[in-house]
Design an enzyme around this catalytic site. Sequence first.
Site, short mmCIF file in Angstrom:
data_model
loop_
_atom_site.label_atom_id
_atom_site.label_comp_id
_atom_site.label_asym_id
_atom_site.label_seq_id
_atom_site.Cartn_x
_atom_site.Cartn_y
_atom_site.Cartn_z
N ARG A 231 0.86 -1.19 0.00
CA ARG A 231 0.00 0.00 0.00
C ARG A 231 0.89 1.23 0.00
O ARG A 231 1.90 1.29 0.72
CB ARG A 231 -0.91 0.02 1.23
CG ARG A 231 -2.12 -0.88 1.10
CD ARG A 231 -3.12 -0.33 0.08
NE ARG A 231 -4.31 -1.16 -0.10
CZ ARG A 231 -4.42 -2.10 -1.02
NH1 ARG A 231 -3.40 -2.39 -1.82
NH2 ARG A 231 -5.53 -2.79 -1.14
N GLU A 260 -3.65 7.73 -4.46
CA GLU A 260 -4.03 7.25 -5.79
C GLU A 260 -5.36 7.87 -6.24
O GLU A 260 -6.25 8.06 -5.40
CB GLU A 260 -4.14 5.72 -5.78
CG GLU A 260 -2.83 5.03 -5.50
CD GLU A 260 -2.95 3.53 -5.39
OE1 GLU A 260 -4.03 2.99 -5.69
OE2 GLU A 260 -1.97 2.90 -5.00
N HIS A 278 -1.14 0.79 -10.13
CA HIS A 278 -1.76 -0.19 -9.24
C HIS A 278 -2.33 -1.36 -10.06
O HIS A 278 -3.54 -1.63 -10.04
CB HIS A 278 -2.86 0.46 -8.40
CG HIS A 278 -3.20 -0.32 -7.16
ND1 HIS A 278 -3.65 0.26 -6.00
CD2 HIS A 278 -3.17 -1.65 -6.91
CE1 HIS A 278 -3.91 -0.68 -5.09
NE2 HIS A 278 -3.61 -1.84 -5.63
P1 NAP Z 1 -1.13 -11.30 4.49
O1 NAP Z 1 -1.12 -12.72 4.07
O2 NAP Z 1 -2.01 -10.87 5.60
O3 NAP Z 1 0.40 -10.89 4.85
C1 NAP Z 1 0.70 -9.67 5.48
C2 NAP Z 1 2.17 -9.73 5.91
O4 NAP Z 1 2.55 -8.47 6.44
C3 NAP Z 1 2.43 -10.78 6.99
O5 NAP Z 1 3.68 -11.36 6.78
C4 NAP Z 1 2.44 -9.95 8.27
O6 NAP Z 1 3.25 -10.60 9.23
C5 NAP Z 1 3.09 -8.66 7.74
N1 NAP Z 1 2.76 -7.48 8.54
C6 NAP Z 1 1.53 -7.00 8.81
N2 NAP Z 1 1.64 -5.90 9.59
C7 NAP Z 1 2.97 -5.69 9.81
C8 NAP Z 1 3.73 -4.73 10.52
N3 NAP Z 1 3.12 -3.74 11.20
N4 NAP Z 1 5.07 -4.82 10.51
C9 NAP Z 1 5.68 -5.83 9.84
N5 NAP Z 1 5.02 -6.77 9.13
C10 NAP Z 1 3.68 -6.69 9.12
O7 NAP Z 1 -1.49 -10.35 3.26
P2 NAP Z 1 -1.23 -10.62 1.69
O8 NAP Z 1 -2.36 -11.43 1.15
O9 NAP Z 1 0.18 -11.07 1.52
O10 NAP Z 1 -1.40 -9.13 1.13
C11 NAP Z 1 -0.57 -8.10 1.65
C12 NAP Z 1 -1.01 -6.74 1.19
O11 NAP Z 1 -0.61 -6.51 -0.17
C13 NAP Z 1 -2.52 -6.51 1.15
O12 NAP Z 1 -3.04 -6.17 2.42
C14 NAP Z 1 -2.66 -5.35 0.16
O13 NAP Z 1 -2.61 -4.11 0.85
C15 NAP Z 1 -1.44 -5.50 -0.75
N6 NAP Z 1 -1.79 -5.94 -2.10
C16 NAP Z 1 -1.50 -5.11 -3.14
C17 NAP Z 1 -1.82 -5.51 -4.43
C18 NAP Z 1 -1.51 -4.62 -5.62
O14 NAP Z 1 -2.25 -4.66 -6.61
N7 NAP Z 1 -0.43 -3.84 -5.57
C19 NAP Z 1 -2.48 -6.72 -4.66
C20 NAP Z 1 -2.77 -7.54 -3.55
C21 NAP Z 1 -2.40 -7.14 -2.28
P3 NAP Z 1 3.02 -10.35 10.83
O15 NAP Z 1 1.54 -10.44 11.09
O16 NAP Z 1 3.83 -11.46 11.48
O17 NAP Z 1 3.59 -8.99 11.11
C1 8YV Z 2 -6.69 -4.41 -6.32
C2 8YV Z 2 -5.17 -4.78 -4.34
O1 8YV Z 2 -6.20 -3.51 -7.29
O2 8YV Z 2 -6.18 -6.81 -3.68
C3 8YV Z 2 -5.65 -5.74 -3.30
O3 8YV Z 2 -5.46 -5.41 -2.11
O4 8YV Z 2 -4.55 -3.79 -4.04
C4 8YV Z 2 -5.47 -5.07 -5.78
O5 8YV Z 2 -5.58 -6.44 -6.02
C5 8YV Z 2 -7.52 -3.54 -5.48
O6 8YV Z 2 -7.82 -4.04 -4.26
C6 8YV Z 2 -8.81 -3.26 -6.26
O7 8YV Z 2 -9.25 -2.03 -5.89
#
Ligand code: NAP
Ligand code: 8YV
Length: 319
Positions: A231, A260, A278
Amino acid sequence: MTGKPAILVYDTLLAHIVRRLETHFDIVFAKRNAPPAISPEDAARIRGAAIYGRFGAEWIDILPNLEIISHFGVGYDGVDCAAAARRGIVVTNTPEVLNDEVADSTLGLLLSTIHRSFAAENWLRSGNWLKSACPLAPLSLKGRTVGLYGLGRIGLEIAHRLEPFKVKIAYHTRSVRDDVGYDYYPSLLELATAVDTLICIVPGTADTHKSVNAAVFSALGSNGVFISVGRGSSVDEDALVTALETGTIAAAGLDVFYDEPNVPERLMALDNAVLWPHVASATVPTRNAMGDLVVDNIIHWFADGKVLTPVPETPAPKV
Ligand code: NAP
Ligand code: 8YV
């Protein structure tokens, strides 16, 4: 009105979602990122919401019969889960189905940033190659140490993809994992000090807000590469721009931004930054899979009072 449950749907949501929802429910469209504009009659009959991004108390408080908020995306930081929990409303998101896509995109962003692929293509397309060879990319992935800020569902897939690139891998999370052999650092600053490449893949929370800051960029160093796919709120964007402008770090690849779709002009002017709008999960197959999860959560809820993917803040019976 057909007597079917009414679902509030953001008007820019994937057409695939709307098509599926329309066969089961009454749809009430609403504008995203705008103050609620809905008749009291419609507000009273809405029992579910299919949304993405921001869905705050300004919406939750005017929908007296809302039962489920189905968020399109795994990161649901824009949803006021506390307000939902107070009302007993279940919030669902779309985890797992996008892990591989986002991890693949992250490797693409990393390689594009290091190899300056955008500059090379511009060199060819602008006709410069007819005059001289493309300038060398100053950086290489070879021999790097890559730190993952976040090692969850997606972070672990990124780490697995990095292994064949023969880089050293380390991570920082709040709790150490006992199922991986990567070096663990108990703080982000210690991780940034130990690596030359940092990938941010943590959720947007109060704890992660602007956690990637000037001290982290200074610790990453002048050969440093920063990749942001979690994020934008986790990054002090002013500090990032300054670090890129002054050579505190060498380059950055960004898929997410603080405000964004607004991206600072100073960032847009830099040739050592790769900027994506994104799109890390933005393929038709993956977005359709996410969309199916949005719809299936709602269908299950009204069929049997269960859901597939409730968020931890609003636990609910699972299918
Ligand atoms: P997840 O499985 O919940 O993993 C989150 C990771 O972050 C865990 O390893 C957690 O470990 C760590 N974490 C959380 N808070 C933390 C903190 N304060 N300090 C250090 N580590 C921390 O989530 P995910 O499915 O991998 O997705 C992660 C994030 O990626 C989503 O929440 C979303 O915001 C983003 N994302 C972006 C896109 C995009 O299009 N760019 C797409 C999908 C997801 P601990 O709990 O042990 O700290
Ligand atoms: C999407 C993401 O673009 O899944 C997420 O957290 O950041 C992306 O996969 C977004 O959530 C759709 O608005």
